[in-house]
Design an enzyme around this catalytic site. Structure first.
Site, mmCIF file in Angstrom:
data_model
loop_
_atom_site.group_PDB
_atom_site.id
_atom_site.type_symbol
_atom_site.label_atom_id
_atom_site.label_comp_id
_atom_site.label_asym_id
_atom_site.label_seq_id
_atom_site.Cartn_x
_atom_site.Cartn_y
_atom_site.Cartn_z
ATOM 1 C CD GLU A 94 5.478 -7.452 -0.824
ATOM 2 O OE1 GLU A 94 5.144 -6.670 -1.721
ATOM 3 O OE2 GLU A 94 5.479 -7.156 0.388
ATOM 4 C CG ASN A 102 6.638 -4.767 3.844
ATOM 5 O OD1 ASN A 102 6.936 -5.714 3.121
ATOM 6 N ND2 ASN A 102 6.004 -3.699 3.377
ATOM 7 C CD GLU A 103 7.865 -2.994 -0.220
ATOM 8 O OE1 GLU A 103 7.208 -1.944 -0.192
ATOM 9 O OE2 GLU A 103 7.781 -3.827 -1.139
ATOM 10 C CD GLU A 138 -0.116 -5.697 2.549
ATOM 11 O OE1 GLU A 138 0.429 -6.025 1.486
ATOM 12 O OE2 GLU A 138 0.099 -4.610 3.129
ATOM 13 C CE1 TYR A 191 3.847 -7.278 -6.156
ATOM 14 C CE2 TYR A 191 5.300 -5.704 -5.080
ATOM 15 C CZ TYR A 191 4.368 -6.716 -4.999
ATOM 16 O OH TYR A 191 3.951 -7.166 -3.772
HETATM 17 O O1 AHR Z 1 1.772 -6.307 -2.333
HETATM 18 C C1 AHR Z 1 1.371 -4.976 -2.265
HETATM 19 C C2 AHR Z 1 2.356 -4.066 -1.563
HETATM 20 O O2 AHR Z 1 3.493 -3.908 -2.379
HETATM 21 C C3 AHR Z 1 2.897 -4.541 -0.232
HETATM 22 O O3 AHR Z 1 2.101 -4.177 0.831
HETATM 23 C C4 AHR Z 1 4.209 -3.840 -0.139
HETATM 24 O O4 AHR Z 1 5.137 -4.527 0.646
HETATM 25 C C5 AHR Z 1 4.639 -3.669 -1.579
HETATM 26 O O5 AHR Z 1 5.121 -2.415 -1.827
#
Ligand code: AHR
Length: 531
Positions: free
Chosen positions: A292, A172-173, A27, A244
Site C-alpha cells: 500500500e 493486514n496491518e 479493497e 501514505y
Molecule cells: O487503503 C486504505 C486503508 O489504508 C487500508 O484498508 C488499510 O490497510 C490502510 O490503513
C-alpha cells in the site's frame, strides 16, 4: 539554471525489476468495488456487471498484480459469504468501514475481473477474526484441483479450473490499533508461522507476505518486524510496508520530499529483516512487498465524509497525533453510517500529487533488488488513479507517472546516481532537487530515464552516455502544469496531460543534456539508432 548530473554505468545494475512492483489494490472500501470496477446496469458494464471503461484503463496501465479484498476490510472478511448463488449470499455489516456489504461481488467475480483486466490476483486472508484453518480453506477453494470439500464447492459454483493464486497476504496491518483483531508481534508472528505451514501443505508453490508495520511512523516500527520475523522467518517470503504521504505543512517543497522518507523506510525495513536473518544464520533474504503506497490527504479536509473520520478517529491513536501536528479538525457535518459504498477517501489528485507519486515510483525502482511487489492503493475511486461516475471515467493526474513507470520500468534497473543541488525540507531535511532512475529495456536497445524535478525553476540534467554510442533521444515526455494544484475531473478529464516535447533533450558526442521544466515529471527514451 541549476545543473544536475546522472552517473551510471551499464555494467552496474540494481537488478531486474519485478513487474509486480507496478501492482495495485482493490479493497471492499467506499466505491472501489461497487461503482468502481463493478456496476451492473450501466451501459459501460458487461454481462457480469464489470465496468468495461475501467477495464480499458486497467489494461492500458498494464497492472500486473492486484491485491484483494483488503486492507482493513480483510480482518472481518468471511470469504464463504461471497461465493455461490448471489441471491443466497448474506448481507453483512462491515465493521472496518462501517459499511453495508451485500457480497454481490465476491471472490469468483474478482478472479473473473482479473482475467479480463489481464492481471494476477494477490489474495489476503483474515487473521483478524479468523485464523490458520480458515486460511487453509480459502486456499483449498481457490487452488486445489478437485476431490475435496472446498475445491468441489468451487466446482459446484461453476468454476472448474483452480484459480492458481500465487501470492497471499497473511492479514493486514496487524500492528494497528484500528485493526480488527490487532495483535502483539510475537503472537502474530507465531500465527503467521502456523498459518504458512498449513497453507503450504495445500499448495507449496504459493508465496506469502507477512504484515510489517502499517507506517514508518508507527512507534513500534522495527520492533514489530523483528518480533514477527523471529517467529516466522523461514515460513514467509515477504514482509509488507505501507505508506501514505500528505502535504502536512502546506509547502510544496516539503510535500515533494516525501519519497525521501519512503526510501528511508525501505532501507530501514531491509536492515531490520537482514538483522533477523543474520541472527538466525540464514542465507535466505526476506524481500519487501510495499503493498500500500500513495499520496493520501485530501479527504482529511473539511468536506470529507464524517464516516471516514469516525472510523479512523475513534480507533486510531496516531490519527489524533496527526491531527494535532497538522492543526486540523475533523469536519462537523454528520451523516448516516452503514450505507453501501459510501464516498470514502475520494482524493482528487493535483499536478503536484502526480510529482510525488513519480518520486515514489523512482524510489521503488531504485530498490528493485529487494522490493519485489508494490501496490499503489487503491485502483479506482478510493485514493486512485482511475475515477468514475455514472457518466464516465477519468484518468487522475497520478495515473500518468504510474502509466509511464509500468510501461517503461520493466527491464534492468541501472545503479543510477544523481548529483543534484539540494533544498532544505522542514520535515525531511536536505532533499535533492532532481531524482532519477534509468532502466535498460528488455530488448537491450532502449534506455529510459525517469526523472523528477522538485525545483520551482527549470534544471539542466546531464549524463555521460558514451557507453551508448550511436544512440539517440527518441522521445521526451513531460508532465507539468503552470498550476501545481490543477486537477482532472469527469467534466474536464484532460486538464493535466503529459506531452511529448522536442528539442529539450539532446544527445551529442555521448553527452545527454535535458532541460527539466520547473516541477516536472519526465520520461526520456534513448534508443539505439537504426544502422
Ligand atoms: O487503503 C486504505 C486503508 O489504508 C487500508 O484498508 C488499510 O490497510 C490502510 O490503513
Amino acid at each position: 539554471m541549476k545543473q544536475a548530473e546522472l552517473v551510471l554505468d551499464r555494467r552496474f545494475e540494481v537488478g531486474e525489476a519485478d513487474k509486480r512492483i507496478f501492482g495495485s489494490f482493490v479493497e471492499h472500501m467506499g466505491r472501489t468495488v461497487y461503482g468502481g470496477i463493478y456496476q451492473p446496469g450501466l451501459e459501460a458494464s458487461d454481462e457480469e456487471g464489470l465496468r468495461t471503461d475501467v477495464l480499458d484503463l486497467v489494461r492500458e496501465l498494464q497492472v500486473p498484480i492486484v491485491r484483494y479484498p483488503g486492507g482493513n476490510f480483510i480482518s472481518g472478511y468471511q470469504w464463504e459469504d461471497t461465493v455461490g448463488p448471489k441471491k443466497e449470499r448474506p448481507t453483512r455489516a462491515d465493521s472496518a468501514w462501517q459499511s453495508i456489504e451485500t457480497n454481490e461481488f465476491g471472490l469468483n467475480e474478482f478472479m473473473s475481473w482479473c482475467k479480463k483486466a489481464g492481471t494476477e490476483p494477490m489474495m489476503a486472508v483474515n487473521l483478524g477474526t479468523r485464523g490458520a484453518d480458515d486460511a487453509k480453506n480459502v486456499l483449498e477453494y481457490c487452488n486445489f484441483p478437485g476431490g475435496t470439500y472446498y475445491s468441489d464447492l468451487r466446482r459446484k459454483h461453476g468454476v472448474e479450473a483452480p484459480h492458481g493464486v500465487k501470492v497471499w497476504c497473511l492479514g493486514n496491518e496487524m500492528d494497528g490499533p484500528w485493526q480488527i483483531g490487532q495483535k502483539k508481534p510475537v503472537e502474530y508472528g507465531h500465527l503467521v508461522s502456523q498459518t504458512a505451514r498449513l497453507m503450504k501443505t495445500v499448495d507449496p508453490r504459493i508465496e506469502l507476505v507477512a504484515c510489517g508495520s502499517s507506517a514508518y511512523t508507527m512507534s513500534t516500527f522495527g520492533a514489530w518486524e523483528t518480533g514477527v520475523l523471529e517467529e516466522c522467518y523461514n515460513d514467509v517470503d515477504y514482509i509488507s510496508l505501507h505508506a501514505y504521504f500528505g502535504k502536512y505543512t502546506g509547502d510544496t517543497g516539503d510535500f515533494l520530499a516525501c519519497p525521501v522518507e519512503m526510501e528511508r523506510y525501505i532501507r530501514d525495513a531491509i536492515a531490520v529483516c537482514d538483522s533477523v536473518g543474520v541472527r538466525k544464520h540464514s542465507r535466505k533474504k526476506i524481500n519487501l512487498s510495499f503493498d500500500e503506497w500513495n499520496v493520501n490527504y485530501h479527504f482529511r479536509y473539511p468536506n470529507a465524509e464524517p464516516q471516514e473520520w469516525r472510523t479512523w478517529y475513534l480507533t486510531s491513536h496516531c490519527y489524533e497525533e496527526f491531527l494535532m501536528k497538522a492543526s486540523m479538525k475533523p469536519p462537523k457535518k454528520q451523516r448516516a453510517f452503514w450505507t453501501q459504498a459510501p464516498r470514502l477517501s475520494e482524493d482528487i489528485y493535483t499536478m503536484e500529487d502526480a510529482l510525488a507519486v513519480g518520486g515514489m515510483l523512482i524510489v521503488l525502482l531504485r530498490h528493485a533488488d529487494r522490493v519485489k511487489i508494490a501496490c499503489q492503493a487503491q485502483l479506482v475511486n478510493v485514493l486512485a488513479p482511475i475515477f468514475t461516475s455514472d457518466e464516465g471515467v477519468m484518468r487522475q493526474t497520478i495515473y500518468y507517472p504510474y502509466l509511464h513507470a509500468s510501461r517503461y520500468g520493466r527491464g534492468t534497473v541501472l545503479d543510477t546516481r544523481v548529483q543534484s543541488p539540494c533544498y532544505m525540507s522542514q520535515i525531511y531535511g536536505p532533499v535533492p532537487c532532481v531524482d532519477a532512475v534509468a532502466i535498460l529495456q528488455p530488448n537491450g536497445e532502449s534506455l529510459v530515464i525517469l526523472a523528477l524535478n522538485r525545483d520551482g525553476k527549470g534544471t539542466m540534467l546531464g549524463c555521460d552516455l558514451r557507453q551508448f554510442e550511436g544512440w539517440r533521444v527518441a522521445e521526451h515526455i513531460v508532465l507539468s502544469d503552470d498550476d501545481r494544484l490543477a486537477v482532472n475531473t469527469i467534466e474536464n478529464p484532460d486538464r493535466v496531460l503529459p506531452r511529448t516535447v522536442t528539442g529539450e533533450a539532446t544527445l551529442d558526442g555521448g553527452k545527454l543534456s535535458a532541460k527539466l521544466k520547473a516541477y516536472s515529471w519526465n520520461v526520456i527514451r534513448i534508443e539505439k539508432s537504426a544502422e
